[in-house]
Enzyme design. Structure first.
Site, short mmCIF file in Angstrom:
data_model
loop_
_atom_site.label_atom_id
_atom_site.label_comp_id
_atom_site.label_asym_id
_atom_site.label_seq_id
_atom_site.Cartn_x
_atom_site.Cartn_y
_atom_site.Cartn_z
N ASP A 62 0.83 -1.37 0.01
CA ASP A 62 0.01 0.31 -0.08
C ASP A 62 0.89 0.72 0.12
OD1 ASP A 62 -2.95 1.37 0.27
OD2 ASP A 62 -1.52 2.10 2.53
N GLU A 103 0.89 6.00 0.46
CA GLU A 103 0.36 7.05 1.28
C GLU A 103 0.79 8.06 0.08
OE1 GLU A 103 -1.89 6.88 3.17
OE2 GLU A 103 -2.32 5.17 3.30
N HIS A 119 -4.96 4.65 7.45
CA HIS A 119 -4.59 5.43 6.10
C HIS A 119 -2.75 5.24 6.30
CE1 HIS A 119 -8.34 6.69 4.27
NE2 HIS A 119 -8.15 6.78 5.74
N ASP A 148 -2.64 -0.53 7.06
CA ASP A 148 -3.47 -0.63 5.73
C ASP A 148 -3.57 -1.62 5.12
OD1 ASP A 148 -4.63 1.49 6.34
OD2 ASP A 148 -4.75 2.55 4.46
#
Length: 443
Positions: free
Chosen positions: A15, A17, A162, A167
């Site tokens: 993931d 950000e 987040h 996540d």
């Protein structure tokens, strides 16, 4: 982790950000990368890696970006650049199966962009598992939308942080829980299917005319009601928890008629949203959704604009009665104030269009498309009401512009159930009406 690609059987759940673009043409900058390697045989986590990443432009980390993931300029000021961690990320991803939520359209694209910016070849997956697509096809809409935060709330896993590594682990737990539910349902389908909402397209279809009968539609609604009674959505304990919508006196569950709205009780607030935050409109602390009948179609289906996935942004334009205009103007005002107070410099686009004269205001109702595998279908439920008053749900196997356009001819009267979605994107901000259900009155 240094084994050859032929031996790399682990699944790499990952993931990102990122920053949130604040102006037209500005790209995303990766602020954090997180991944876990998972054994495909027993889904055990074998190893993990995460790192903050310093963006090339320090000022790419805006207020909106910090509000989304909490990663500040100071936090990334001493972090390594992407170039400095590129070898590690390449080694983690290359030749492995990639997995994550919405990675095909977002994370994979950002990874390739980041490697292109440093003039390095990007890692290539052995295969890709996008859990957004997978769960949309198999688990359906029983948990609401298919965003990670909604799925996590449905399974009682807590609030989405987040942050990349958190996540990723939440994604894996959601996947396990969905698989367990589907496994149990498959063992006793005749029992479970009577109290489960198995698919967003589960309505039976009459093969002769492509329409579902009213009896079938009502049966589906009863199945939804049973499921919600047996398993209410858990409320998260954070400050952004959203109450379950109540039923207005008009009898339309979760949707208020304009005369049921008290303007002083309208407010706008930031709430968690997948990979960011968004503004939600509330009425008496319940998310605002509206119902209105007798809306006359001014202009038929518009499809000239495309979304980020290349799908048409479908919409119709309808005339607005004065009482609904009053509610929409007030919603517009409270949303604009919150966005402007947050420091946004975006141009505000009024919701109600009065360019044709103040006595004939119009508004645009959006009809979103939903990817169902390789086929785009309408996310909006569309019904047709006969002169007798009976309504039938129209079930479409795929998106067909010509077919849709023939239903919403100018002058057609529709009943609309819609949400009010606030946006601030690429220097434009406003409120967008998204049709949840449209009932076409036969002429």
């Amino acid at each position: 982790m240094g084994s050859s690609s032929e031996e790399r059987t682990e699944i790499a759940f990952f993931d990102l950000e990122t920053t949130i673009p604040s102006r037209a043409g500005q790209g995303y900058a990766i602020l954090e990368f997180g991944a876990i390697l998972v054994c495909p045989r027993n889904l055990v986590e074998l190893s993990s890696y995460s790192t903050l990443i310093k963006p090339a432009e320090r000022y790419a980390v805006t207020v909106a970006s910090v509000r989304c993931n909490g990663i500040t300029r100071d936090a990334v000021s001493i972090a390594p650049t992407f170039l400095e961690v590129a070898d590690k990320i390449f080694d983690l991803l290359h030749g492995r199966i990639w997995a994550g939520h919405n990675i095909v359209k977002f994370d994979c694209v950002r990874i390739r962009e980041a490697f292109a910016e440093i003039s390095r070849p990007a890692p290539e997956p052995k295969g890709t598992i996008d859990t957004l697509t997978l769960l949309t096809q198999t688990f359906g809409r029983r948990a609401g939308n298919m965003k990670m935060a909604s799925l996590a709330t449905y399974f009682g896993l807590g609030q989405q942080s987040h942050r990349s590594l958190d996540d990723v682990r939440m994604n894996l737990e959601v996947l396990k829980d969905c698989a367990a539910v589907l496994f149990l349902e498959s063992s006793l389908p005749d029992i479970f299917t009577n109290s489960s909402w198995l698919s967003p397209n589960g309505t039976a279809r009459n093969r002769s005319n492509g329409k579902a009968s009213l009896e079938e539609t009502n049966q589906n609604n009863r199945q939804v009601d049973v499921n919600m009674q047996e398993r209410p959505m858990a409320e998260s304990s954070g400050m952004f928890s959203i109450p379950i919508a109540s039923e207005g006196s008009s009898g339309h569950a979760g949707f208020l008629a304009p005369d049921e709205v008290s303007i002083p009780y309208l407010r706008a607030s930031y709430v968690p949203f997948y990979r960011s935050q968004r503004i939600q409109l509330f009425h008496r602390d319940v998310p605002l959704q509206l119902y209105s009948s007798g809306l006359k179609v001014r202009y038929g289906v518009n499809s000239k604009f495309l979304d980020q996935a290349g799908r048409p942004r479908l919409s119709i334009v309808v005339d607005m009665p004065p009482i609904l205009c009053h509610v929409l103007d007030a919603s517009d005002l409270v949303s604009q104030k919150l966005i402007m107070d947050s420091g946004s410099s975006s141009d505000w686009r009024p919701l109600v269009n009065r360019r044709n004269g103040s006595n004939s205001p119009t508004v645009r109702l959006n009809i979103p498309l939903l990817a169902n595998g390789d086929i785009d279908i309408y996310e909006t439920e569309i019904y047709q009401k006969e002169a007798s008053g009976n309504a039938q749900r129209l079930v479409f196997t795929r998106f067909d512009l010509g077919e849709l356009d023939s239903l919403f001819l100018p002058g057609t009267l529709v009943e609309a159930y819609f949400s009010l979605d606030v946006y601030d994107y690429q220097q434009y901000a406003g409120v967008r009406l998204v049709a949840k259900k449209l009932i076409i009155n036969s002429r």
